[in-house]
Design a protein around this motif. Structure first.
Motif, PDB file in Angstrom:
ATOM      1  N   VAL A 109       1.127  -1.516   0.372  1.00 45.56           N
ATOM      2  CA  VAL A 109       0.037   0.029  -0.024  1.00 45.56           C
ATOM      3  C   VAL A 109       1.055   1.589  -0.058  1.00 45.56           C
ATOM      4  O   VAL A 109       0.435   2.115  -0.482  1.00 45.56           O
ATOM      5  CB  VAL A 109      -0.858  -0.177   1.450  1.00 45.56           C
ATOM      6  CG1 VAL A 109      -1.162   1.187   1.187  1.00 45.56           C
ATOM      7  CG2 VAL A 109      -1.661  -1.115   1.349  1.00 45.56           C
ATOM      8  N   ALA A 187      -6.608   3.414   0.572  1.00 50.98           N
ATOM      9  CA  ALA A 187      -5.512   3.498   1.410  1.00 50.98           C
ATOM     10  C   ALA A 187      -5.240   3.059   2.815  1.00 50.98           C
ATOM     11  O   ALA A 187      -5.685   1.944   3.040  1.00 50.98           O
ATOM     12  CB  ALA A 187      -3.908   4.746   1.186  1.00 50.98           C
ATOM     13  N   LEU A 190      -7.776  -0.479   2.490  1.00 52.45           N
ATOM     14  CA  LEU A 190      -6.715  -1.419   2.697  1.00 52.45           C
ATOM     15  C   LEU A 190      -5.844  -1.972   3.554  1.00 52.45           C
ATOM     16  O   LEU A 190      -6.332  -3.074   3.902  1.00 52.45           O
ATOM     17  CB  LEU A 190      -5.821  -0.968   1.521  1.00 52.45           C
ATOM     18  CG  LEU A 190      -6.291  -1.213  -0.424  1.00 52.45           C
ATOM     19  CD1 LEU A 190      -5.698  -0.724  -1.506  1.00 52.45           C
ATOM     20  CD2 LEU A 190      -6.698  -2.423  -0.852  1.00 52.45           C
TER      21      LEU A 190
END
Length: 300
Positions: A109, A187, A190
């Motif tokens: 990420v 982000a 995730l």
């Protein structure tokens, strides 16, 4: 008469002989009885001694049995502790592997959405927190120290579009902020999934048209009524706030950014790291990425 006397005499002698034999047999029996009595007394004494010895052995056996029972319990407890210790070691190894895997995924990420410091003259600071009389708290009075402009994938979050939105506002600036917020939202989503943390304020991803939900509030921050006495029913639809400005109220968008930062703070708290504050969206995200990728994260 002589013949008759002899017969009587012979009969008397026979009887005397019989009596003598009977007396001898009686004496012999007395001797036998005495011997038997002696043997019986000796056997009784031996039996008593054997009984005493047996009783002593029984007591010793009982003591030994009690000691054995205690030793067995200690052994069972030791085995249980050893098993727990082994299980604990196995669990720690599994946790380390899990965290190593989480660390790897979140490093991806970080590569996908790198948060970097653009060193240079101070431009605009990061987005201000939601600063009305909201129930979510008063904003911090101090400004964040500018140590270089933070960017995500080359885009920075600026205060200008959220405070001075007008017909003459640079539409590219607005779009860049919306895109940056979309990056941050993706982000955060995730990272939360990799850490298995349900976000307090769920995200609805849509790139530069992403939204964030507030399940705990049915209050519209743009409205004039911000009282805390509103009673929520179980079937009230969660309020949804836009993470972009175009066609939206600036207060709702600023509140959405505030909630997004709260999600980042939630993830920081989950890994035991303190948030840098409500005004630091990208700084908090950068700290989250740094903390998870550090060696301390695996060893905790």
């Amino acid at each position: 008469m002589t013949l008759q006397g002899d017969l009587v005499k012979n009969e008397s002698l026979n009887k005397l002989n019989e009596l003598e034999e009977m007396r001898e047999r009686l004496e012999a029996r007395k001797v036998v009885m005495a011997n038997m009595s002696t043997r019986c007394r000796i056997a009784t004494e031996d039996a008593k001694k054997q009984e005493e010895m047996l009783s002593t052995e029984v007591r010793s056996l009982l003591v030994a049995g009690t000691s054995l029972s205690v030793a067995r319990k200690r052994l069972q407890e030791a085995n249980r502790l050893l098993t727990e210790e082994r299980d604990c070691v196995k669990l720690k190894n599994v946790q380390r592997k899990l965290r190593a895997r989480q660390q790897y995924m979140i490093s991806q990420v970080s590569l996908l959405y790198p948060v970097k410091i653009l060193v240079g003259p101070a431009q605009e600071q990061e987005l201000e927190s939601y600063s009305s009389s909201s129930r979510l708290g008063n904003p911090s009075a101090s400004k964040p120290v500018n140590q270089g402009l933070l960017t995500i994938l080359g885009l920075n979050l600026t205060l200008l579009p959220f405070t001075k939105m007008s017909f003459f506002t640079d539409k590219k600036e607005v779009q860049r902020s919306a895109t940056a917020l979309g990056y941050v939202a993706h982000a955060v989503s995730l990272i939360a999934s990799y850490l298995q943390v349900p976000l307090r304020y769920p995200l609805r991803l849509g790139g530069s048209r992403s939204y964030i939900n507030d399940h705990a509030s049915s209050i519209d921050p743009a409205s004039s009524d911000l009282s805390l006495d509103t009673t929520l029913s179980a079937n009230v639809k969660p309020a949804e706030f836009p993470l972009f400005l175009e066609g939206q109220d600036t207060t709702r968008a600023a509140y959405a950014v505030f909630l997004l930062n709260k999600d980042i703070e939630q993830l920081l708290n989950f890994i035991g790291v303190k948030s840098l504050g409500p005004r630091h969206v990208l700084a908090n995200l950068k700290e989250l990425l740094r903390s998870v990728q550090s060696s301390e994260y695996i060893d905790t």
